[in-house]
Enzyme design. Structure first.
Site, mmCIF file in Angstrom:
data_model
loop_
_atom_site.group_PDB
_atom_site.id
_atom_site.type_symbol
_atom_site.label_atom_id
_atom_site.label_comp_id
_atom_site.label_asym_id
_atom_site.label_seq_id
_atom_site.Cartn_x
_atom_site.Cartn_y
_atom_site.Cartn_z
ATOM 1 N N CYS A 186 4.917 -35.272 -10.280
ATOM 2 C CA CYS A 186 5.924 -34.205 -10.310
ATOM 3 C C CYS A 186 7.204 -34.706 -9.655
ATOM 4 O O CYS A 186 7.158 -35.253 -8.560
ATOM 5 C CB CYS A 186 5.394 -32.984 -9.557
ATOM 6 S SG CYS A 186 6.672 -31.757 -9.242
ATOM 7 N N CYS A 239 4.663 -26.472 -7.945
ATOM 8 C CA CYS A 239 5.696 -25.770 -8.720
ATOM 9 C C CYS A 239 5.113 -24.578 -9.467
ATOM 10 O O CYS A 239 5.848 -23.715 -9.907
ATOM 11 C CB CYS A 239 6.326 -26.670 -9.775
ATOM 12 S SG CYS A 239 7.275 -28.044 -9.155
ATOM 13 N N HIS A 251 13.109 -21.014 3.960
ATOM 14 C CA HIS A 251 12.941 -19.612 3.522
ATOM 15 C C HIS A 251 13.908 -18.705 4.294
ATOM 16 O O HIS A 251 14.495 -17.772 3.747
ATOM 17 C CB HIS A 251 11.520 -19.119 3.771
ATOM 18 C CG HIS A 251 10.441 -20.023 3.264
ATOM 19 N ND1 HIS A 251 9.455 -20.542 4.080
ATOM 20 C CD2 HIS A 251 10.185 -20.510 2.020
ATOM 21 C CE1 HIS A 251 8.650 -21.296 3.373
ATOM 22 N NE2 HIS A 251 9.060 -21.315 2.111
ATOM 23 N N HIS A 311 7.471 -32.803 -6.281
ATOM 24 C CA HIS A 311 6.368 -32.935 -5.316
ATOM 25 C C HIS A 311 5.600 -34.232 -5.560
ATOM 26 O O HIS A 311 4.426 -34.202 -5.958
ATOM 27 C CB HIS A 311 5.408 -31.735 -5.417
ATOM 28 C CG HIS A 311 6.086 -30.421 -5.196
ATOM 29 N ND1 HIS A 311 6.541 -29.633 -6.224
ATOM 30 C CD2 HIS A 311 6.421 -29.768 -4.050
ATOM 31 C CE1 HIS A 311 7.116 -28.543 -5.725
ATOM 32 N NE2 HIS A 311 7.053 -28.603 -4.421
ATOM 33 N N LYS A 323 13.178 -33.402 4.076
ATOM 34 C CA LYS A 323 13.027 -32.112 3.435
ATOM 35 C C LYS A 323 12.222 -31.178 4.346
ATOM 36 O O LYS A 323 11.291 -31.604 5.013
ATOM 37 C CB LYS A 323 12.261 -32.322 2.125
ATOM 38 C CG LYS A 323 12.495 -31.235 1.117
ATOM 39 C CD LYS A 323 11.827 -31.596 -0.206
ATOM 40 C CE LYS A 323 11.472 -30.330 -0.957
ATOM 41 N NZ LYS A 323 10.646 -30.568 -2.122
ATOM 42 N N HIS A 333 9.516 -21.018 7.012
ATOM 43 C CA HIS A 333 10.245 -22.086 7.690
ATOM 44 C C HIS A 333 11.745 -21.869 7.488
ATOM 45 O O HIS A 333 12.164 -20.897 6.863
ATOM 46 C CB HIS A 333 9.769 -23.470 7.253
ATOM 47 C CG HIS A 333 9.964 -23.823 5.801
ATOM 48 N ND1 HIS A 333 11.190 -23.785 5.178
ATOM 49 C CD2 HIS A 333 9.073 -24.212 4.853
ATOM 50 C CE1 HIS A 333 11.059 -24.151 3.917
ATOM 51 N NE2 HIS A 333 9.776 -24.396 3.684
ATOM 52 N N CYS A 379 1.852 -28.944 -12.351
ATOM 53 C CA CYS A 379 2.026 -29.151 -10.906
ATOM 54 C C CYS A 379 1.720 -27.838 -10.203
ATOM 55 O O CYS A 379 2.364 -26.827 -10.465
ATOM 56 C CB CYS A 379 3.441 -29.599 -10.558
ATOM 57 S SG CYS A 379 3.738 -29.568 -8.760
ATOM 58 N N LYS A 392 6.152 -28.109 4.391
ATOM 59 C CA LYS A 392 4.949 -28.583 5.045
ATOM 60 C C LYS A 392 4.451 -29.861 4.393
ATOM 61 O O LYS A 392 4.106 -30.813 5.057
ATOM 62 C CB LYS A 392 3.875 -27.504 5.007
ATOM 63 C CG LYS A 392 3.147 -27.426 6.293
ATOM 64 C CD LYS A 392 2.253 -26.202 6.404
ATOM 65 C CE LYS A 392 1.811 -25.693 5.046
ATOM 66 N NZ LYS A 392 0.897 -24.553 5.159
HETATM 67 N N1 MSP Z 1 7.178 -17.889 -5.075
HETATM 68 C C1 MSP Z 1 8.242 -18.672 -5.597
HETATM 69 C C2 MSP Z 1 9.453 -17.819 -5.916
HETATM 70 C C3 MSP Z 1 9.212 -16.693 -6.834
HETATM 71 S S1 MSP Z 1 10.632 -15.716 -7.062
HETATM 72 C C4 MSP Z 1 10.263 -14.707 -8.313
HETATM 73 C C5 MSP Z 1 8.627 -19.735 -4.586
HETATM 74 N N2 MSP Z 1 8.300 -19.486 -3.320
HETATM 75 S S2 MSP Z 1 8.569 -20.447 -2.073
HETATM 76 O O1 MSP Z 1 7.850 -19.851 -0.978
HETATM 77 O O2 MSP Z 1 8.260 -21.779 -2.397
HETATM 78 O O3 MSP Z 1 10.103 -20.288 -1.711
HETATM 79 C C6 MSP Z 1 11.049 -21.037 -2.383
HETATM 80 C C7 MSP Z 1 12.433 -20.694 -1.872
HETATM 81 O O4 MSP Z 1 12.539 -20.950 -0.458
HETATM 82 C C8 MSP Z 1 13.514 -21.572 -2.466
HETATM 83 O O5 MSP Z 1 13.958 -21.149 -3.714
HETATM 84 C C9 MSP Z 1 14.599 -21.431 -1.447
HETATM 85 O O6 MSP Z 1 15.223 -20.186 -1.629
HETATM 86 C C10 MSP Z 1 13.819 -21.440 -0.142
HETATM 87 N N3 MSP Z 1 13.676 -22.794 0.374
HETATM 88 C C11 MSP Z 1 12.519 -23.490 0.583
HETATM 89 N N4 MSP Z 1 12.811 -24.684 1.158
HETATM 90 C C12 MSP Z 1 14.142 -24.801 1.328
HETATM 91 C C13 MSP Z 1 14.996 -25.743 1.942
HETATM 92 N N5 MSP Z 1 14.562 -26.875 2.466
HETATM 93 N N6 MSP Z 1 16.314 -25.453 1.991
HETATM 94 C C14 MSP Z 1 16.812 -24.278 1.515
HETATM 95 N N7 MSP Z 1 16.039 -23.384 0.939
HETATM 96 C C15 MSP Z 1 14.722 -23.639 0.724
HETATM 97 O O7 MSP Z 1 9.231 -20.704 -4.970
#
Ligand code: MSP
Length: 535
Positions: free
Chosen positions: A148, A134, A26, A151, A300, A23, A131, A303
């Protein structure tokens, strides 16, 4: 660094959980990393840009079960979707690591052994809240109403099991010293203070294995346990550059120059990770940069929170007259996210705001500068760059000075990962170039044959500004830079093509030779009429 040796620049994104689809959140981290990678290539650095997928999480395992397939089948179906998404959105990663790969597993086992040999792993039992979103244990006191804090819509789970623990508590003083001695280690400053406060409040040992979980890398010498997903995932930054499999390559790239992350995973990257590395006797990354969160009209993007905006939809919405994202729509998505929200802060998106900025900055300011410059050349001199007069007058000198000043400030901003600041500098030049053309009124000069020398100068200066801008915008707008390089018939920047030119090759004033041919091509950023999507 000796002259002629390119500096190494190794940068990473988090590896994303494969139970989700990409999304805009990411995409935001990944685009920032891509801009940074392209910028460093443009500077001639030996750049290595890594992203990938985190596949051993409990969420992934459960999702596979829900879909009635094996976890293996599930991750093998999902990981390519992430790879394809990035490829279709111009993300230029040099490698893509999956935590289910053998090269990764080998390095993780090596790291566990090193940490164990250092005496920082012990056995114990764990009992407490966990959680799954997380993938982290909480202390009772950190829960909010038994839930959490990140979440609140998900049930917290109770875990009681025998585990291996990592002696994090022993690392507080060394971490604090490191952070104080290296202010660049955790950025921005607000996040550094947050990490220091966490260290001050006391670090607890954490469990690095799970007994009840089967999906994961088996713990060395104890197959009843799998390695805890964060210990496994963080290690991707080492294994992708050869840790445990290719010592020479590893020594070349490690330590990373920057880990780009969202602020949600700061503690893992700025506390757990450096402590693990210290224990194993490995150098620490130079910088962990945690950016803020994007919200969509205050909601936020995730999903579980109900807002799931695909980066394709964003790029498609920024593409007039088509449902497929065009090169201009993809460029615009990158530009707008990084320009709209100062990197490091939280930001709210609305389509209205993005469309307004698209029309103002991209269609009007930049796109218009490009098309008017090339059209005037075409019309007045058949596309040929004229010979400017030999003596440099004051207004040309002022352009030189501004280019020098804005470029220096641009580099300084890029070094600070201040993307919106860097773009402001580029747009100062865009604005000045447009202003210069308007004040100089080439359309009037052209009517008076006695002003031919003055006209030649204006045409030359406008073309030269556009040429320099092509390179400066290229990390942010790779599609437009590629197209402009074609229309200006100048070498492509290294940021868009591996055989391209670096900034040093192209940045000094006067790169265009008199007699050089240019051509008119398609409009770079067609105007958008309306905010289209509502969500
Ligand atoms: N798998 C772990 C990370 C492991 S790194 C060794 C994880 N994955 S995640 O798929 O949940 O991705 C998290 C990352 O996505 C966040 O740290 C951020 O970089 C990005 N984001 C997810 N949602 C976001 C927003 N709403 N806004 C900005 N960035 C966000 O955590």
């Amino acid at each position: 660094v000796s002259p002629g040796t390119p500096s190494k620049y190794y940068l990473t994104t988090p590896i994303y959980y494969v139970n989700d689809r990409p999304h805009i959140g990411h995409y935001y981290t990944t685009v920032a990393a891509d801009v940074l990678a392209r910028y460093h290539r443009l500077r001639g650095d030996d750049t290595f840009f890594l992203t990938g997928t985190d596949e051993h999480s409990l969420n992934v395992d459960r999702k596979a079960r829900e879909e009635g397939v094996t976890t293996r089948e599930f991750v093998d179906k999902m990981a390519p979707q992430w790879q394809e998404t990035w490829a279709k959105l111009d993300i230029s990663n040099d490698d893509f690591i999956r935590t289910t790969e053998e090269r990764h597993k080998a390095g993780v086992l090596e790291l566990v052994r090193r940490v164990r040999d250092a005496g920082d792993i012990f056995e114990g039992t764990y009992e407490g809240p966990y959680c799954v979103s997380c993938e982290r244990f909480y202390l009772e006191k950190d829960l909010v109403d038994g839930r959490c804090p990140l979440h609140p819509s998900r049930e917290i789970e109770r875990v009681e099991e025998r585990n291996f623990f990592f002696r994090l508590s022993a690392f507080g003083p060394r971490l604090r010293e490191h952070i104080k001695a290296h202010p660049e280690f955790v950025q921005p400053e607000e996040r550094r203070n947050e990490v220091l406060a966490t260290i001050e409040s006391g670090l607890e040992d954490f469990s690095i294995s799970r007994e009840s979980v089967k999906w994961g890398i088996p713990f060395p010498d104890d197959p009843t346990q799998v390695i805890y997903v964060w210990f496994d995932a963080l290690t991707n930054y080492l294994t992708a550059v050869g840790y445990g499999t290719d010592e020479e390559r590893f020594r070349h790239y490690w330590p990373a120059n920057v880990h780009l992350i969202g602020k949600d995973i700061l503690r893992f990257h700025a506390i757990y990770w450096p402590a693990m590395l210290l224990s194993a006797g490995l150098p620490l990354p130079k910088t962990v940069f945690a950016h803020g969160f994007l919200y969509f009209k205050g909601r936020k993007l995730s999903k579980s929170e109900g807002v799931m905006l695909s980066p394709f939809d964003l790029a498609a919405q920024l593409t007039p007259g088509s449902d497929e994202p065009s090169a201009s729509g993809r460029d615009a998505a990158r530009y707008l996210l990084l320009r709209h929200v100062p990197f490091g802060r939280d930001g709210d998106i609305t389509y209205e705001a993005l469309v307004d900025r698209y029309n103002a900055d991209l269609a009007n300011d930049f796109g218009n500068l490009a098309s008017r410059t090339l059209k005037i050349l075409k019309q007045y001199t058949d596309g040929v760059v004229p010979q400017p007069p030999a003596e440099v007058e004051a207004r040309t000198e002022a352009l030189h000075a501004l280019v020098a000043e804005a470029t220096t400030a641009f580099h300084a901003a890029m070094d600070d990962l201040d993307f919106s600041g860097a773009l402001e500098q580029v747009w100062r030049l865009v604005g000045r170039a447009n202003g210069y053309i308007e004040e100089s009124r080439p359309w009037d000069l052209r009517k008076d044959p006695s002003r031919e020398i003055a006209l030649n100068l204006v045409l030359y200066n406008a073309a030269e500004m556009l040429r320099i801008l092509t390179y400066l915008v290229s990390p942010f707008l790779p599609g437009a830079a590629d197209e402009l390089a074609k229309q200006l018939r100048v070498p492509r920047p290294m940021s868009v093509h591996k055989d391209g030119y670096t900034l040093d090759d192209v940045l000094s004033w006067g790169g265009l030779a008199a007699g050089h041919m240019t051509e008119v091509g398609p409009v770079l950023f067609p105007r958008l009429d309306k905010p289209v999507l509502t969500a």
